[in-house]
Scaffold this motif. Structure first.
Motif, mmCIF file in Angstrom:
data_model
loop_
_atom_site.group_PDB
_atom_site.id
_atom_site.type_symbol
_atom_site.label_atom_id
_atom_site.label_comp_id
_atom_site.label_asym_id
_atom_site.label_seq_id
_atom_site.Cartn_x
_atom_site.Cartn_y
_atom_site.Cartn_z
ATOM 1 N N GLN A 309 0.826 -1.205 0.000
ATOM 2 C CA GLN A 309 0.000 0.000 0.000
ATOM 3 C C GLN A 309 0.864 1.260 0.000
ATOM 4 O O GLN A 309 0.524 2.267 -0.625
ATOM 5 C CB GLN A 309 -0.921 -0.007 1.235
ATOM 6 N N THR A 310 2.031 1.208 0.703
ATOM 7 C CA THR A 310 2.916 2.384 0.762
ATOM 8 C C THR A 310 4.370 1.968 0.538
ATOM 9 O O THR A 310 4.758 0.820 0.828
ATOM 10 C CB THR A 310 2.810 3.079 2.133
ATOM 11 N N TYR A 311 5.150 2.925 0.010
ATOM 12 C CA TYR A 311 6.589 2.717 -0.197
ATOM 13 C C TYR A 311 7.310 3.964 0.290
ATOM 14 O O TYR A 311 6.726 5.061 0.377
ATOM 15 C CB TYR A 311 6.895 2.472 -1.684
ATOM 16 N N GLN A 312 8.568 3.780 0.562
ATOM 17 C CA GLN A 312 9.371 4.902 1.047
ATOM 18 C C GLN A 312 10.577 5.069 0.141
ATOM 19 O O GLN A 312 11.299 4.105 -0.154
ATOM 20 C CB GLN A 312 9.831 4.630 2.488
ATOM 21 N N ALA A 313 10.799 6.280 -0.343
ATOM 22 C CA ALA A 313 11.974 6.627 -1.147
ATOM 23 C C ALA A 313 12.578 7.895 -0.552
ATOM 24 O O ALA A 313 12.061 8.998 -0.769
ATOM 25 C CB ALA A 313 11.590 6.832 -2.606
ATOM 26 N N GLY A 314 13.615 7.726 0.236
ATOM 27 C CA GLY A 314 14.176 8.876 0.928
ATOM 28 C C GLY A 314 13.163 9.426 1.901
ATOM 29 O O GLY A 314 12.553 8.706 2.695
ATOM 30 N N GLU A 315 12.963 10.730 1.824
ATOM 31 C CA GLU A 315 11.997 11.368 2.741
ATOM 32 C C GLU A 315 10.570 11.333 2.184
ATOM 33 O O GLU A 315 9.646 11.799 2.831
ATOM 34 C CB GLU A 315 12.421 12.809 2.979
#
Length: 509
Positions: A309-315
Motif C-alpha cells: 500500500q505504501t513505499y518509502q523513497a528517501g523522505e
C-alpha cells in the motif's frame, strides 16, 4: 398381382425392419464412412482446442486466423472429435458394422457348418482344380485322406466320399476386422464415461500451484527456463519446467519436464506443451528523481503480483491509489481498466508526499513511458524502473484417456483380421468315388498357385498327373450365352448351375 403382393409386404414391414434394412445397406455404410472422412479433414484445417497455446479458444481462433477462424470455432469444428454430431456419425457406423456383420456372418457360418461331404460329381468337375482316376477303389480314397491329413487338413468321411478342409477362420477375416473397428469405436466412447477422459492446458506462473479436480492432483511450477538462439529472442531454443505433483499438501512426484518427455501420474500424462510468449512483471526496483534537478531520492522495490500500500523513497512516502496489472486506456470503455489479473502491463497510480508538502498524484506505466504526454500532465517527479525481473508462464498439458488401451486392443484385432484376409486361405478338397472313378476337386479363396501345388502333391501318390487351375470365368452374365447352344430348358439350366455350385458358397473372393 406380383407387384401388389410386393407392395403388401412392404406395408407389413415395421419401423424396426426399415431401420435394420437401412443400416444393413453397404451403400449407407460407405456414405457414413465418407462423411466421417470429410469431417475429419475439416477438423485438421486449424488446430483443435486441446492443441492451441491459449486458455481462451474463443479469442485465440479469431486473433490467429481472423474471421474464418472465428467461424471455425463457432461451428464447433475446433473441438470436433467431442462434438455430438461427430459422435453420432461414429455411433451410426458402429450400428452399420454390427448389422452388416450379422446379415452376412450367420449365413456364412451355417453354410460352412452344413456343407455336404458327398458332393455331386458335376459340382466337383466344375471346380477350377479337378483331377480323376479311373478304376479306383475305396483304398485310393483312404490313401488320399492320409496324404491330406499330413498337410493338416481336417477330414470328414462318408461312404465313397471325402471332404478335406483347412483355414476356415480366414473366411471370417473381414468380420474380425469389423469386431476390431467396433472395439476401437468403443474406445472412443469410453471418453464419455465421467473421469475416463480429460485433456486441458494448465498455465502456471513461477511458484504457482493449481489443483485440477478432474484428475485428482495439483501441479506447482518450481521454475521455468526459456532460452533463445538469438539475442533478438525470435527463435526459441528450449523451454523446460521443474514441476511438482501434489495430492493434498503432499508432494507425490517431481520432474524436470522437457518437450516430448511427459511425466505420468495417476493415469495422466503431463506434457511440457507451451509457454506464454508475453513476459510478465515479477519484481522491479523503482527510482524516484526530481525531473528538473535530476536529484535522486532513493529507490523502492515493487512486487507486481502483490504490491504494497505504501513505499518509502528517501523522505518521500508513496501511497498506492490504484493498481492495474494489465492496464489499458480506452475512453470508449470508461477510460482506464485492466485487461487481466496478470501483470503483463502494470499501471500504478501513486500519491507522493512528504512532511510540509502537498501530495502529488501521478501515474507510472513501465511499458508506456510516454504516459505523461498521453495524459497531458507535467509531473514534478520521475518514476523509473532501474531493475526489473520478468517471467513467462509455462503451459502444461494434462492428458488422461482410459480409452487408449481399448483402442490399441481394437487395432490389434483389426491387424489380426487383415493378416487373416491377406495371408491365409480357406482350402477345401472334395473326393467322390462313383462308378469306379475317383473324382477330386478343390477350391480356395485365393492363392490358386499354392493350392495347385498342394493338390498335385496330395494326388501324386494315387498316380494322378499334375493339373493346373482352370481360368476363372470373367463374369456370370456370360454363362447363359455359352449354355445357349445346348438349348437346355430354364429348369434344367437352373438345376445344372445349382449342382455345379454345390459347396462353393462364395469361396472365391
Amino acid at each position: 398381382m406380383q407387384q401388389a403382393e410386393t407392395q403388401k409386404q412392404k406395408k407389413q414391414k415395421s419401423i424396426f425392419d426399415h431401420v435394420w434394412d437401412f443400416f444393413a445397406s453397404v451403400k449407407v455404410a460407405i456414405v457414413i464412412i465418407i462423411a466421417l472422412a470429410l469431417t475429419a479433414i475439416l477438423g485438421t484445417i486449424y488446430p483443435q482446442e486441446n492443441a492451441i497455446p491459449s486458455p481462451n479458444p474463443q479469442f485465440y481462433y479469431f486473433d490467429t486466423y481472423g474471421k474464418t477462424g472465428d467461424l471455425y470455432y463457432r461451428l464447433g469444428l475446433s473441438d470436433m472429435y467431442n462434438s455430438w454430431w461427430f459422435l453420432t456419425l461414429v455411433l451410426m457406423l458402429a450400428i452399420s458394422l454390427i448389422i452388416c456383420s450379422i446379415e452376412r456372418i450367420v449365413p456364412l457360418y451355417k453354410s460352412l457348418k452344413n456343407q455336404p461331404v458327398a458332393r455331386k460329381v458335376i459340382a466337383i468337375r466344375s471346380d477350377r482344380l479337378y483331377a480323376s482316376k479311373a478304376v479306383a477303389a475305396e483304398a485310393d480314397l483312404d490313401l488320399l485322406a492320409e496324404q491330406l491329413k499330413k498337410k493338416r487338413y481336417k477330414l470328414r468321411r462318408e461312404e465313397g466320399a471325402l471332404l478335406a478342409e483347412k483355414g476356415r477362420l480366414p473366411r471370417f477375416g473381414a468380420y474380425i476386422i469389423h469386431i476390431g473397428l467396433l472395439i476401437i469405436i468403443a474406445g472412443v466412447f469410453v471418453r464419455l464415461i465421467p473421469g475416463a477422459y480429460y485433456s486441458d492446458m494448465v498455465w502456471l506462473k513461477a511458484g504457482e500451484r493449481k489443483y485440477v479436480d478432474e484428475v485428482g492432483f495439483g501441479l506447482q511450477n518450481n521454475g521455468f527456463e526459456l532460452e533463445f538462439y538469438d539475442k533478438a529472442q525470435t527463435r526459441v531454443k528450449k523451454y523446460e519446467t521443474d514441476v511438482a505433483v501434489y495430492v493434498g499438501d503432499e508432494v507425490k512426484a517431481k520432474e524436470h519436464l522437457i518437450v516430448n518427455e511427459p511425466l505420468k501420474f495417476n493415469h495422466t500424462l503431463i506434457f511440457q506443451n507451451s509457454y506464454d510468449p508475453n513476459p510478465m512483471f515479477k519484481r522491479g526496483k523503482v527510482e524516484l528523481t526530481d525531473k528538473k534537478t535530476g536529484k535522486s531520492y532513493g529507490t523502492f522495490e515493487i512486487d507486481f503480483n502483490d504490491p504494497h500500500q505504501t513505499y518509502q523513497a528517501g523522505e518521500y512516502t508513496l501511497t498506492m491509489i490504484n493498481y492495474y496489472p494489465d492496464i489499458k486506456v480506452d475512453p470508449d470503455k470508461g477510460g482506464v481498466f485492466t485487461n487481466s489479473r496478470d501483470p503483463y502491463n502494470p499501471g500504478l497510480q501513486l500519491s507522493i508526499s512528504k512532511p510540509g508538502m502537498a501530495p502529488q498524484t501521478q501515474w507510472m506505466m513501465p511499458l508506456a513511458p510516454f504516459v505523461e504526454e498521453m495524459l497531458g500532465q507535467d509531473y514534478q517527479f520521475k518514476l523509473q524502473l532501474v531493475e526489473v525481473e520478468l517471467f513467462n508462464m509455462t503451459g502444461l498439458r494434462l492428458q488422461k484417456d482410459l480409452g487408449i488401451p481399448v483402442v490399441y486392443a481394437g487395432c490389434a484385432v483389426v491387424l489380426w483380421g487383415l493378416v487373416l484376409c491377406f495371408y491365409f486361405q480357406h482350402r477345401r478338397i472334395w473326393a467322390r468315388l462313383e462308378d469306379g472313378v475317383l473324382h477330386i476337386g478343390a477350391n480356395t479363396s485365393k492363392n490358386w498357385i499354392g493350392m495347385g501345388k498342394e493338390f498335385n502333391k496330395a494326388t501324386a501318390p494315387l498316380g494322378i498327373e499334375p493339373v493346373a487351375a482352370k481360368p476363372k470365368l470373367k463374369s456370370k452374365a456370360k454363362a447363359p450365352q455359352q449354355a445357349a447352344p445346348q438349348q437346355e430348358s430354364p429348369q434344367q439350366e437352373e438345376t445344372t448351375q445349382s449342382d455345379a455350385s454345390q459347396g462353393k458358397e462364395g469361396t472365391e473372393q
